[in-house]
Design an enzyme around this catalytic site. Structure first.
Site, PDB file in Angstrom:
ATOM      1  N   SER A 131      19.308 -17.429  21.460  1.00  0.00           N
ATOM      2  CA  SER A 131      19.177 -17.662  22.903  1.00  0.00           C
ATOM      3  C   SER A 131      18.959 -16.320  23.581  1.00  0.00           C
ATOM      4  O   SER A 131      19.359 -15.272  23.056  1.00  0.00           O
ATOM      5  CB  SER A 131      20.446 -18.318  23.458  1.00  0.00           C
ATOM      6  OG  SER A 131      20.461 -18.314  24.876  1.00  0.00           O
ATOM      7  N   TYR A 144      29.654 -19.153  24.842  1.00  0.00           N
ATOM      8  CA  TYR A 144      28.337 -19.482  24.306  1.00  0.00           C
ATOM      9  C   TYR A 144      27.537 -18.208  24.041  1.00  0.00           C
ATOM     10  O   TYR A 144      26.920 -18.061  22.976  1.00  0.00           O
ATOM     11  CB  TYR A 144      27.585 -20.391  25.272  1.00  0.00           C
ATOM     12  CG  TYR A 144      26.264 -20.891  24.735  1.00  0.00           C
ATOM     13  CD1 TYR A 144      26.228 -21.928  23.797  1.00  0.00           C
ATOM     14  CD2 TYR A 144      25.056 -20.328  25.129  1.00  0.00           C
ATOM     15  CE1 TYR A 144      25.022 -22.387  23.285  1.00  0.00           C
ATOM     16  CE2 TYR A 144      23.849 -20.782  24.626  1.00  0.00           C
ATOM     17  CZ  TYR A 144      23.840 -21.805  23.702  1.00  0.00           C
ATOM     18  OH  TYR A 144      22.655 -22.263  23.190  1.00  0.00           O
TER      19      TYR A 144
END
Length: 268
Positions: A131, A144
């Site tokens: 990501s 995250y």
């Protein structure tokens, strides 16, 4: 790519399903996985039951592919869990461990299970779905982002280690992607009143961006590019926003990036 065998985790929907479809169309024979196993309508690839948090499940799924095909040429580590915006202290230790167990250790389990076969065949490619938060952490997304930082570090080290066996490791870095994954994010399990207002502000902003986000087929196309490259890069951003954020992270002063992020999230 006819005859090449690919294994894609988390392939029942979103990025995983789009990646499986794209690889099939490119000529790979694809085995997709999900916790639920084969699903109605999943006809483009073979679907296997797999829980990446279980050593036994990982071993069984990889063993089944090897039993059927005798090799695995490409592993795409996509399975993961999303986390809704919240303060870093709003998740219990148990929840934090669970998030890492899926997003990071699930990838480690899959890699360890596949590597002996790739080394024996003298070739292979491992593509990990990371990501932009792996290089640009956002506030109210600490856990995250931490898992995606771990993915980045693990992949870089792994790639160095495996080159002598003809194996390459790659990390894909998408930004916001419109998938069911992002619509069903895990809420922090120890929410505090002190974060209520700012949590709502950041959640609204994330929802606004998600409403116009690129689809999973953009990430799937990047995966295919990395899978086919003769000399793959270590990092591939995926999509226009991800490319812009990588450039800004590389060249913009830290203070400018900090102020811009807070302004975009409506924190100022």
């Amino acid at each position: 790519m006819n005859g090449k065998i690919a294994l894609v985790t988390g392939a029942s929907s979103g990025i995983g399903a789009a990646t499986a479809k794209t690889l099939v169309e490119a000529g790979f024979k694809v085995y997709g996985t999900s916790r639920r196993g084969a699903q109605a309508g999943q006809q483009r690839c073979e679907m296997l039951s797999l829980d990446v948090t279980s050593d036994a499940s990982v071993s069984a799924a990889v063993g089944e592919v090897m039993r059927r095909e005798g090799r695995i040429d490409l592993l795409v580590n996509n399975a993961g869990v999303g986390v809704a915006p919240g303060g870093a202290e709003e998740s219990s230790i148990e929840q934090a461990q669970s998030i890492f167990d899926t997003n990071f250790f699930g990838m480690v389990r899959m890699t360890r299970a596949v590597l002996p076969h790739m080394r024996a065949q003298g070739a292979g490619r491992i593509i990990n779905i990371g990501s932009v938060l792996g290089f640009l952490p956002m506030p109210y997304g600490a856990l995250y982002a931490a898992t995606k930082h771990a993915v980045e570090g693990y992949t870089e080290s792994l790639d160095h280690e495996l080159r002598n066996w003809g194996i390459h490791a790659v990390v894909i870095e998408p930004a916001y992607t419109s998938t069911p994954f992002d619509a069903n994010m895990l809420a922090p399990d120890a929410q505090l009143d002190t974060y209520r207002d700012v949590r709502a502000v950041v959640t609204r902003r994330v929802q606004e961006v998600m409403a116009v986000a690129e689809g999973p087929e953009v990430v799937a196309a990047t995966v295919l590019k990395a899978a086919l490259a003769r000399k793959p890069k270590l990092h591939y951003t995926s999509g226009g926003l991800a490319k812009r954020l990588r450039l800004l992270r590389t060249f913009a002063p830290a203070g400018v990036m900090d102020a811009g992020m807070r302004k975009d999230l409506r924190l100022v």
